[in-house]
Design a protein around this motif. Structure first.
Motif, short mmCIF file in Angstrom:
data_model
loop_
_atom_site.label_atom_id
_atom_site.label_comp_id
_atom_site.label_asym_id
_atom_site.label_seq_id
_atom_site.Cartn_x
_atom_site.Cartn_y
_atom_site.Cartn_z
N ALA B 204 0.67 -1.34 0.02
CA ALA B 204 0.03 0.07 0.04
C ALA B 204 0.90 1.23 0.18
N HIS B 205 1.93 1.25 0.77
CA HIS B 205 2.76 2.33 0.76
C HIS B 205 3.43 2.47 -0.71
N TYR B 206 3.92 1.77 -1.27
CA TYR B 206 4.26 1.73 -2.67
C TYR B 206 3.27 2.16 -3.58
N PHE B 207 2.03 1.55 -3.46
CA PHE B 207 0.83 2.08 -4.30
C PHE B 207 0.54 3.44 -4.08
N ALA B 208 0.57 4.03 -2.81
CA ALA B 208 0.24 5.35 -2.34
C ALA B 208 1.15 6.38 -3.26
N ARG B 209 2.40 5.91 -3.46
CA ARG B 209 3.34 6.92 -4.02
C ARG B 209 3.31 6.66 -5.46
N HIS B 210 3.08 5.57 -6.07
CA HIS B 210 3.40 5.54 -7.35
C HIS B 210 2.17 4.99 -8.18
N LYS B 211 1.12 4.50 -7.64
CA LYS B 211 -0.02 3.89 -8.38
C LYS B 211 -1.30 3.98 -7.54
N PRO B 212 -1.61 5.04 -7.23
CA PRO B 212 -2.56 5.72 -6.20
C PRO B 212 -4.04 5.08 -6.41
#
Lengths: 116, 422
Positions: B204-212
């Motif tokens: 989720a941390h990765y998605f929030a930054r790169h694939k919201p």
């Protein structure tokens, strides 16, 4: 299961007992009522060094400092204050709840006798 | 105990000539312990057997991998704040500093009646005591879809840190924005109870930054989050709203790896763009094959004073492979702690001394909820002589994740790596 039917010779004092036990086919020599206090304190203290050791050398950040060579009374005082909730911490105020005061004393005494 | 003491006792054998051959007593030379498996448990056992016997016990560690890739912190590789290189640890110090003999091989079979193990090379290694730290074996045979060709390339577990971790990271990077990453959680017991939920935070941390616009679905076979539940749910609600969705009681029935469709026992099937399937587990294959997994054919029952197998004299079993005592998680920290109890018991037994009747140790487990913030659970475990098991203290939990605990978590990792391997 033969707890002490070990495959290595015992010191002379125990050897005959071990040999007899093996030859008689006894299942166990039984659990000792008490262990050597030194090896017991060493074992208990070893549970602390998973976090507390000198891995970072002089760079060790606050907390998780190596404990070998600590002042016994200061360390025990700190542990008991953690346990009493008098010293704020993230985990030590919780972990110390699981230890008897005498166990904390044995651990502090052990570390105080180790070379830093 | 000195080396001389070991040698002295080794040579002072006159009175024992009539002992049965299986006892192994009438063999001069240093006592030999073979440790199978170089994870947190096995590596710690090898080191402490050497330390506490004053280098009097000859310790051979058998491990096929060139290095230990740490499962703790491996979820951060998925989140992008650590690399595999950061969490890859060598065995050099075990060999150079502690004199552990390292053999890069697998053990293909145990031959307990001859007190030896057979290696993949065909060679045999004799022992006085054997320590097995085989970790977990992932159970795939209940999922027919995973037997199809290519299934394991498409659907990853990443529950043993290493190439699968890197491959799952690559799948997440390749996934288009707006996609769904599904993480399935097996029923307890499994390795690292909070791990799947930490992983959900990292993805989720990765998605929030790169694939919201993307989502993380946590599909849990259990009725609720199995560790740090209230904390994880708060994190998901506050930090990752609209990204993480938690669904309990989703036990996986089968998968179609090619289309990344998952079927459940009771719930409708669904399709994910990245399917991270964490399957049920049992003790490592070697222990199961040797008949040591006596609890439901999955986990190895042991004597908690020595970690000696309940069914095989002279064979000690550590870590995730054992049938845990109540409140005892399958964690790297716990394996490190168990290994010291085991090492102390073996050193004492080989020297004819009493085994410590009161094991007392702890577990500490940090979970990262972002690249910086972490939270913990700790517990203390002590032997209950009446019930012959370990009892656990009440859990100590963080009140909330924090950056301070994130720093502590990274320190914890460096320090336990040092304690285990250094």
């Amino acid at each position: 299961m033969t707890r002490l039917a070990h495959s290595w010779p015992a010191p002379a004092g125990r050897r005959l007992q071990v040999a007899l036990t093996l030859m008689l086919g006894s299942a166990s020599l039984g659990i000792p009522a008490h262990a050597d206090p030194n090896t017991q304190a060493r074992a208990w203290a070893a549970a602390c060094t998973g976090c507390h050791n000198g891995a970072d050398g002089a760079e060790t950040p606050a907390g998780m400092k190596p404990l070998a060579g600590a002042n016994r009374d200061a360390m025990l005082d700190k542990l008991l204050r953690f346990k009493a909730g008098q010293l704020p911490a993230t985990v030590m105020q919780q972990l110390t709840q699981g230890y008897e005061d005498a166990e904390l004393r044995a651990i502090a005494d052990y570390f105080s006798r180790q070379q830093p | 105990m000195s080396r001389r003491h070991f040698l002295h006792t080794a040579l002072g054998l006159g009175g024992l000539a009539t002992l049965p051959a299986w006892s192994g007593i009438a063999r001069p030379g240093p006592a030999r312990v073979v440790v199978v498996g170089g994870g947190y448990g096995g590596a710690t056992a090898a080191k402490y057997l050497r330390l506490w016997s004053d280098h009097g016990i000859e310790v051979t560690l058998v491990e096929p991998s060139a290095a230990l890739v740490s499962c703790p912190l491996s979820n951060l590789v998925l989140g992008g704040s650590q690399t595999l290189a950061d969490i890859t640890l060598g065995y050099d110090a075990l060999v150079a500093r502690h004199g552990v003999r390292l053999i890069r091989d697998r053990v293909s079979a145990l031959e307990p009646e001859r007190r030896r193990v057979r290696l993949g090379s065909g060679d045999t290694l004799a022992y006085d005591r054997l320590v097995l730290a085989p970790g977990v074996d992932l159970i795939w045979d209940e999922l027919p879809g995973m037997a199809r060709p290519g299934a394991h390339d498409a659907v990853l577990h990443a529950w043993k840190a290493g190439p699968q971790t890197a491959a799952l990271r690559a799948q997440l990077q390749a996934m288009p924005d707006g996609g769904i990453c599904a993480i399935t959680v097996p029923r307890l017991p499994y390795r690292c109870p909070p791990g799947p939920y930490e992983r959900a935070c990292q993805v989720a941390h990765y998605f929030a930054r790169h694939k919201p616009r993307s989502k993380v679905l946590v599909l849990d076979a259990n009725a609720d989050v199995t560790s740090k539940g209230a904390l994880f749910k708060q994190v998901w609600a506050e930090r990752y709203p609209g990204i993480v969705e938690y669904r309990p009681r989703h036990a996986v029935l089968d998968v179609d790896a090619a289309t990344r469709r998952v079927q459940f026992e009771f719930e409708p099937e669904l399709q994910a763009d990245v399917l991270n399937l964490i399957p049920p587990m049992r003790a490592g294959q070697l222990a199961v094959q040797a008949g040591l997994a006596t609890h439901q054919g999955r986990w190895c029952e042991v004597d908690f004073l020595s970690f000696e197998s309940s069914v095989a004299s002279g064979i000690h079993i550590l870590g995730d492979a054992i049938q845990s005592a109540p409140g005892m998680p399958k964690s790297g920290h716990m394996a490190n702690q168990q290994a010291k109890v085991c090492a102390a018991a073996i050193v004492a037994a080989l020297a004819g001394q009493d085994i410590n009747p009161q094991p007392l140790y702890n577990n500490a487990c940090y979970s990262f909820v972002s690249d910086r913030d972490a939270m913990h659970v700790v517990s203390v475990h002590r032997y209950d002589a009446a019930r012959k098991t370990m009892t656990a203290s009440p859990l100590g939990l963080s009140s909330a994740p924090s950056e301070l605990e994130g720093r502590h978590a990274l320190t914890w990792a460096r320090h336990i790596w040092s304690d285990t391997l250094g």
